[in-house]
Design a protein around this motif. Structure first.
Motif, PDB file in Angstrom:
ATOM      1  N   GLY A   1     -13.700  14.987   6.611  1.00  0.00           N
ATOM      2  CA  GLY A   1     -13.139  16.309   6.862  1.00  0.00           C
ATOM      3  C   GLY A   1     -11.662  16.416   6.566  1.00  0.00           C
ATOM      4  N   LEU A   2     -11.109  15.452   5.840  1.00  0.00           N
ATOM      5  CA  LEU A   2      -9.694  15.466   5.473  1.00  0.00           C
ATOM      6  C   LEU A   2      -9.558  15.749   3.978  1.00  0.00           C
ATOM      7  CD1 LEU A   2      -8.636  12.295   7.477  1.00  0.00           C
ATOM      8  CD2 LEU A   2      -8.097  14.661   8.069  1.00  0.00           C
ATOM      9  N   SER A   3      -8.509  16.470   3.611  1.00  0.00           N
ATOM     10  CA  SER A   3      -8.316  16.864   2.206  1.00  0.00           C
ATOM     11  C   SER A   3      -6.974  16.368   1.696  1.00  0.00           C
ATOM     12  CB  SER A   3      -8.401  18.393   2.070  1.00  0.00           C
ATOM     13  OG  SER A   3      -9.653  18.870   2.506  1.00  0.00           O
ATOM     14  N   PRO A   4      -6.925  15.132   1.187  1.00  0.00           N
ATOM     15  CA  PRO A   4      -5.655  14.588   0.691  1.00  0.00           C
ATOM     16  C   PRO A   4      -5.308  15.160  -0.680  1.00  0.00           C
ATOM     17  CG  PRO A   4      -7.412  13.051   0.246  1.00  0.00           C
ATOM     18  CD  PRO A   4      -8.038  14.188   1.015  1.00  0.00           C
ATOM     19  N   LYS A   5      -4.049  15.033  -1.030  1.00  0.00           N
ATOM     20  CA  LYS A   5      -3.602  15.367  -2.381  1.00  0.00           C
ATOM     21  C   LYS A   5      -3.428  14.065  -3.148  1.00  0.00           C
ATOM     22  CE  LYS A   5      -1.357  19.678  -1.076  1.00  0.00           C
ATOM     23  NZ  LYS A   5      -0.101  20.470  -1.080  1.00  0.00           N
ATOM     24  N   LEU A   6      -3.562  14.139  -4.454  1.00  0.00           N
ATOM     25  CA  LEU A   6      -3.490  12.952  -5.311  1.00  0.00           C
ATOM     26  C   LEU A   6      -2.340  13.117  -6.288  1.00  0.00           C
ATOM     27  CD1 LEU A   6      -4.860  10.255  -6.123  1.00  0.00           C
ATOM     28  CD2 LEU A   6      -6.332  11.576  -7.649  1.00  0.00           C
ATOM     29  N   ALA A   7      -1.533  12.075  -6.423  1.00  0.00           N
ATOM     30  CA  ALA A   7      -0.389  12.131  -7.333  1.00  0.00           C
ATOM     31  C   ALA A   7      -0.182  10.771  -7.979  1.00  0.00           C
ATOM     32  CB  ALA A   7       0.872  12.558  -6.585  1.00  0.00           C
ATOM     33  N   GLN A   8       0.567  10.772  -9.074  1.00  0.00           N
ATOM     34  CA  GLN A   8       0.936   9.544  -9.777  1.00  0.00           C
ATOM     35  C   GLN A   8       2.408   9.243  -9.527  1.00  0.00           C
ATOM     36  OE1 GLN A   8      -0.852   7.497 -11.839  1.00  0.00           O
ATOM     37  NE2 GLN A   8      -2.790   8.612 -11.835  1.00  0.00           N
ATOM     38  N   ARG A   9       2.716   7.986  -9.252  1.00  0.00           N
ATOM     39  CA  ARG A   9       4.111   7.569  -9.127  1.00  0.00           C
ATOM     40  C   ARG A   9       4.247   6.234  -9.847  1.00  0.00           C
ATOM     41  NH1 ARG A   9       6.124   6.659  -3.302  1.00  0.00           N
ATOM     42  NH2 ARG A   9       5.979   8.947  -3.180  1.00  0.00           N
TER      43      ARG A   9
ATOM     44  N   ASP B   1      -4.602  13.731  12.453  1.00  0.00           N
ATOM     45  CA  ASP B   1      -6.052  13.510  12.434  1.00  0.00           C
ATOM     46  C   ASP B   1      -6.382  12.172  11.777  1.00  0.00           C
ATOM     47  OD1 ASP B   1      -8.730  13.889  12.749  1.00  0.00           O
ATOM     48  OD2 ASP B   1      -8.939  15.471  11.273  1.00  0.00           O
ATOM     49  N   PHE B   2      -5.721  11.880  10.661  1.00  0.00           N
ATOM     50  CA  PHE B   2      -5.959  10.614   9.951  1.00  0.00           C
ATOM     51  C   PHE B   2      -5.633   9.430  10.856  1.00  0.00           C
ATOM     52  CE2 PHE B   2      -4.534   7.018   7.416  1.00  0.00           C
ATOM     53  CZ  PHE B   2      -5.546   6.892   6.474  1.00  0.00           C
TER      54      PHE B   2
END
Length: 297
Positions: A159-167, A183-184
């Motif tokens: 039920g969690l919605s993370p964002k994804l990025a490149q570094r 929550d996490f």
């Protein structure tokens, strides 16, 4: 000690009673190890508490006995014996004869408790979280895009919605809203850390509310003082030239009370009349006085 370290120390106190969850936590740590291949497994951390946790996880989940070695600022757990690596690969369902591919064996993570345990192990090795005094931010770093995508799927299942990025050459899963971070942390076994973030947020909101109220009240006081000063200046201008008799008789009591109590608010001044009058009534009288004074000028 950083807040991330405090969180990880709390996670290291989570019980290892369930074999499936112990295995899942070890799995999460291994997939974020410095090296995880059919030839070598290398787990590295600067936290001695995490090093002991990793040692216990490997022994309980795979019956692999190992000892963390101090190398500079870091503790290293290095496995090179084919029998030890093979045992781990067999339990996790990997082919020990080929190069490891960074994908998840979802058969090991069928229960929700195991999903949370896997993410706990991953966070111990590759996670960071901002403290209560900073903006909300939690991230999980991975050197493999395929793994990051599959971990995104795990989080969505919870039920969690993370964002994804490149570094650089790494993939980051991250949360920037406080509710998701809390929550996490709660899900993976750090409720005290989550509560610290919640309390800080409540305190900040309360402080902001109080500041807004004080600013509003201050602005109102300044507005009231400015209005009173203009009224008194208008009254004195008439008194200095023509005296109190220049005012209409029905306004003279208001003139006297305004001069006698220059710092009173309208509500306070209205109560000084005998009998008291309403605040709108007093406001109307003072408006008449200033209009009268301006005509006299």
């Amino acid at each position: 000690m950083s807040f991330s370290t405090e969180v990880k120390n709390e996670l290291c106190r989570v019980s290892m009673q369930r074999a499936c969850c112990t295995r899942a936590e070890a799995y999460g740590a291994l997939l974020h190890a410095t090296v995880f291949s059919h030839r070598e497994i290398r787990l590295s951390t600067e936290n001695s508490v995490i090093a002991r946790r990793l040692q216990a996880l490997l022994q309980r989940a795979f019956f692999v006995v190992c000892e963390p070695q101090r190398q500079g600022r870091k503790y290293q757990i290095v496995l090179e014996q084919p029998t030890q690596i093979g045992r781990i690969f067999d339990v996790l369902g990997y082919d020990r004869k080929s190069h490891i591919t960074y994908h998840l064996n979802r058969n090991e993570l069928e229960e929700e408790c195991c999903l949370a345990s896997f993410l706990r192990g991953a966070f111990l090795m590759a996670g960071t979280v901002a403290g209560p005094d900073k903006k909300s931010h939690l991230e999980l770093k991975s050197g493999h895009q395929s793994l990051a995508r599959e971990e995104t799927s795990l989080l969505l299942d919870l039920g969690l919605s993370p964002k994804l990025a490149q570094r650089g050459g790494s993939c980051l899963l991250y949360f920037k809203d406080g509710a998701s971070v809390e929550d996490f942390l709660t899900r993976i076994g750090a409720p005290h850390a989550a509560m610290a973030l919640m309390e800080a947020k409540v305190e900040k909101n309360l402080r902001n509310t109080i500041n807004r109220q004080v600013n509003c009240e201050t602005a109102n006081l300044v507005k009231t003082a400015d209005a009173a000063a203009r009224q008194i200046a208008a009254i004195r201008a008439v008194l200095d030239t023509r005296g109190e008799e220049a005012f209409p008789e029905n306004l003279r009591e208001t003139v006297r009370l305004r001069l006698a109590y220059p710092t009173d608010t309208l509500a306070e001044l209205a109560q000084r009349f005998a009998p008291p009058i309403s605040k709108p009534g007093l406001s109307h009288r003072l408006k008449k006085i200033t209009e009268f004074a301006s005509k006299e000028d």
